[in-house]
Design a protein around this motif. Sequence first.
Motif, PDB file in Angstrom:
ATOM      1  N   LEU A 242       0.720  -1.297   0.087  1.00  0.00           N
ATOM      2  CA  LEU A 242       0.112   0.063   0.047  1.00  0.00           C
ATOM      3  C   LEU A 242       0.813   1.305  -0.157  1.00  0.00           C
ATOM      4  O   LEU A 242       0.567   2.063  -0.721  1.00  0.00           O
ATOM      5  CB  LEU A 242      -0.716   0.030   1.321  1.00  0.00           C
ATOM      6  N   VAL A 243       2.008   1.219   0.785  1.00  0.00           N
ATOM      7  CA  VAL A 243       2.892   2.594   0.909  1.00  0.00           C
ATOM      8  C   VAL A 243       3.977   2.260   1.461  1.00  0.00           C
ATOM      9  O   VAL A 243       4.175   1.364   2.217  1.00  0.00           O
ATOM     10  CB  VAL A 243       1.825   3.527   1.846  1.00  0.00           C
ATOM     11  N   ALA A 244       5.181   2.880   0.651  1.00  0.00           N
ATOM     12  CA  ALA A 244       6.436   2.701   1.289  1.00  0.00           C
ATOM     13  C   ALA A 244       6.626   3.623   2.447  1.00  0.00           C
ATOM     14  O   ALA A 244       6.339   4.976   2.262  1.00  0.00           O
ATOM     15  CB  ALA A 244       7.562   3.006   0.048  1.00  0.00           C
ATOM     16  N   LEU A 245       7.121   3.204   3.557  1.00  0.00           N
ATOM     17  CA  LEU A 245       7.490   3.971   4.789  1.00  0.00           C
ATOM     18  C   LEU A 245       9.107   4.157   4.957  1.00  0.00           C
ATOM     19  O   LEU A 245       9.614   3.080   4.667  1.00  0.00           O
ATOM     20  CB  LEU A 245       6.782   3.383   6.045  1.00  0.00           C
ATOM     21  N   SER A 246       9.259   5.467   5.336  1.00  0.00           N
ATOM     22  CA  SER A 246      10.709   5.681   5.507  1.00  0.00           C
ATOM     23  C   SER A 246      10.967   5.377   6.900  1.00  0.00           C
ATOM     24  O   SER A 246       9.929   5.041   7.745  1.00  0.00           O
ATOM     25  CB  SER A 246      11.107   7.011   5.519  1.00  0.00           C
ATOM     26  N   GLN A 247      12.174   5.171   7.546  1.00  0.00           N
ATOM     27  CA  GLN A 247      12.347   4.540   8.951  1.00  0.00           C
ATOM     28  C   GLN A 247      11.722   5.718   9.872  1.00  0.00           C
ATOM     29  O   GLN A 247      12.081   7.193   9.681  1.00  0.00           O
ATOM     30  CB  GLN A 247      14.010   4.653   8.945  1.00  0.00           C
TER      31      GLN A 247
ATOM     32  N   GLY B 159      11.024  -2.586  -1.189  1.00  0.00           N
ATOM     33  CA  GLY B 159      11.082  -3.173  -2.385  1.00  0.00           C
ATOM     34  C   GLY B 159      10.200  -4.445  -2.602  1.00  0.00           C
ATOM     35  O   GLY B 159      10.056  -4.963  -3.577  1.00  0.00           O
ATOM     36  N   THR B 160       9.514  -5.078  -1.543  1.00  0.00           N
ATOM     37  CA  THR B 160       8.663  -6.043  -1.834  1.00  0.00           C
ATOM     38  C   THR B 160       7.165  -5.555  -2.603  1.00  0.00           C
ATOM     39  O   THR B 160       6.744  -4.772  -2.414  1.00  0.00           O
ATOM     40  CB  THR B 160       7.975  -6.502  -0.216  1.00  0.00           C
ATOM     41  N   GLY B 161       7.173  -6.405  -3.550  1.00  0.00           N
ATOM     42  CA  GLY B 161       5.878  -6.150  -4.453  1.00  0.00           C
ATOM     43  C   GLY B 161       4.642  -7.044  -4.156  1.00  0.00           C
ATOM     44  O   GLY B 161       4.872  -7.851  -3.055  1.00  0.00           O
ATOM     45  N   LEU B 162       3.543  -6.691  -5.010  1.00  0.00           N
ATOM     46  CA  LEU B 162       2.582  -7.459  -4.736  1.00  0.00           C
ATOM     47  C   LEU B 162       2.765  -9.029  -4.944  1.00  0.00           C
ATOM     48  O   LEU B 162       3.703  -9.607  -5.806  1.00  0.00           O
ATOM     49  CB  LEU B 162       1.663  -7.176  -5.800  1.00  0.00           C
ATOM     50  N   GLY B 163       2.220 -10.033  -4.124  1.00  0.00           N
ATOM     51  CA  GLY B 163       2.492 -11.361  -4.357  1.00  0.00           C
ATOM     52  C   GLY B 163       2.632 -12.062  -3.055  1.00  0.00           C
ATOM     53  O   GLY B 163       2.302 -11.463  -1.859  1.00  0.00           O
TER      54      GLY B 163
ATOM     55  N   ALA C 297      11.515 -11.669   4.094  1.00  0.00           N
ATOM     56  CA  ALA C 297      10.972 -10.311   3.776  1.00  0.00           C
ATOM     57  C   ALA C 297      10.107  -9.629   4.798  1.00  0.00           C
ATOM     58  O   ALA C 297       9.949  -8.490   4.835  1.00  0.00           O
ATOM     59  CB  ALA C 297      10.661 -10.136   2.398  1.00  0.00           C
ATOM     60  N   ILE C 298       9.366 -10.706   5.513  1.00  0.00           N
ATOM     61  CA  ILE C 298       8.321 -10.075   6.551  1.00  0.00           C
ATOM     62  C   ILE C 298       9.108  -9.495   7.722  1.00  0.00           C
ATOM     63  O   ILE C 298       9.801 -10.351   8.452  1.00  0.00           O
ATOM     64  CB  ILE C 298       7.477 -11.053   6.727  1.00  0.00           C
ATOM     65  N   LEU C 299       8.773  -8.114   8.254  1.00  0.00           N
ATOM     66  CA  LEU C 299       9.461  -7.588   9.185  1.00  0.00           C
ATOM     67  C   LEU C 299       8.694  -7.677  10.321  1.00  0.00           C
ATOM     68  O   LEU C 299       9.106  -7.719  11.515  1.00  0.00           O
ATOM     69  CB  LEU C 299       9.958  -6.013   8.460  1.00  0.00           C
ATOM     70  N   GLU C 300       7.370  -7.273  10.141  1.00  0.00           N
ATOM     71  CA  GLU C 300       6.384  -7.181  11.187  1.00  0.00           C
ATOM     72  C   GLU C 300       4.950  -7.500  10.747  1.00  0.00           C
ATOM     73  O   GLU C 300       4.438  -7.392   9.537  1.00  0.00           O
ATOM     74  CB  GLU C 300       6.189  -5.665  11.727  1.00  0.00           C
ATOM     75  N   GLN C 301       4.205  -8.302  11.684  1.00  0.00           N
ATOM     76  CA  GLN C 301       2.649  -8.300  11.189  1.00  0.00           C
ATOM     77  C   GLN C 301       1.777  -8.368  12.336  1.00  0.00           C
ATOM     78  O   GLN C 301       2.280  -8.694  13.453  1.00  0.00           O
ATOM     79  CB  GLN C 301       2.730  -9.834  10.599  1.00  0.00           C
ATOM     80  N   SER C 302       0.535  -7.747  12.272  1.00  0.00           N
ATOM     81  CA  SER C 302      -0.156  -7.554  13.067  1.00  0.00           C
ATOM     82  C   SER C 302      -0.908  -9.043  13.227  1.00  0.00           C
ATOM     83  O   SER C 302      -0.776  -9.990  12.517  1.00  0.00           O
ATOM     84  CB  SER C 302      -1.083  -6.604  12.825  1.00  0.00           C
TER      85      SER C 302
END
Length: 124
Positions: A25-30, A60-64, A70-75
Motif C-alpha cells: 500500500l505505501v512505502a515508509l521511511s524509517q 522493495g517488496t511487491g504484490l504477491g 522479507a516479512i518484518l512485522e505483522q499484526s
Amino acid sequence: PMINETKAVSVTLEADLPAPGFIPLVALSQDNIVIPNQSQLTVTGTPSPVEVAIMLCAPGTGLGTPAEGAILEQSAVFPVTAGKVCLLEGNVPPLAQGGVLGLHVPGALLTTGAKVEGVLSIVR
C-alpha cells in the motif's frame, strides 16, 4: 518538527492473488509512524468477511507472496467486511525500521478486480 501526511491508497488487482498474498500500500521511511485510528481501508471484490493482517515487509517488496525473510512485522489477523470501511486501530505493527506497509491475506484467494482503497495517516 513532525510532519503529518495523509496518503491515499488504491490498489486494484490485475490478476488473481493466491494466498498467502501481500498487497503493498505505501512505502515508509524509517521512523515513520502510522496513526491507526486516523487510517482506514475498504476492501471490495473479495470474499466477505475476509481475514487480513497489516504487514510490514522489506523495502522493495511487491504484490504477491513475500520472499522468505522479507516479512518484518505483522499484526494479528482480523476480519474485514467487503465494502465496509475498516479502521486500523490497534492493528498496526511497529514500523520503526521502515519498509513497505501492506495488507496480508493469509487464507483467501483474491480474484482479479479486487480492490483495497483508503487513507493512511503518517507522521514523519
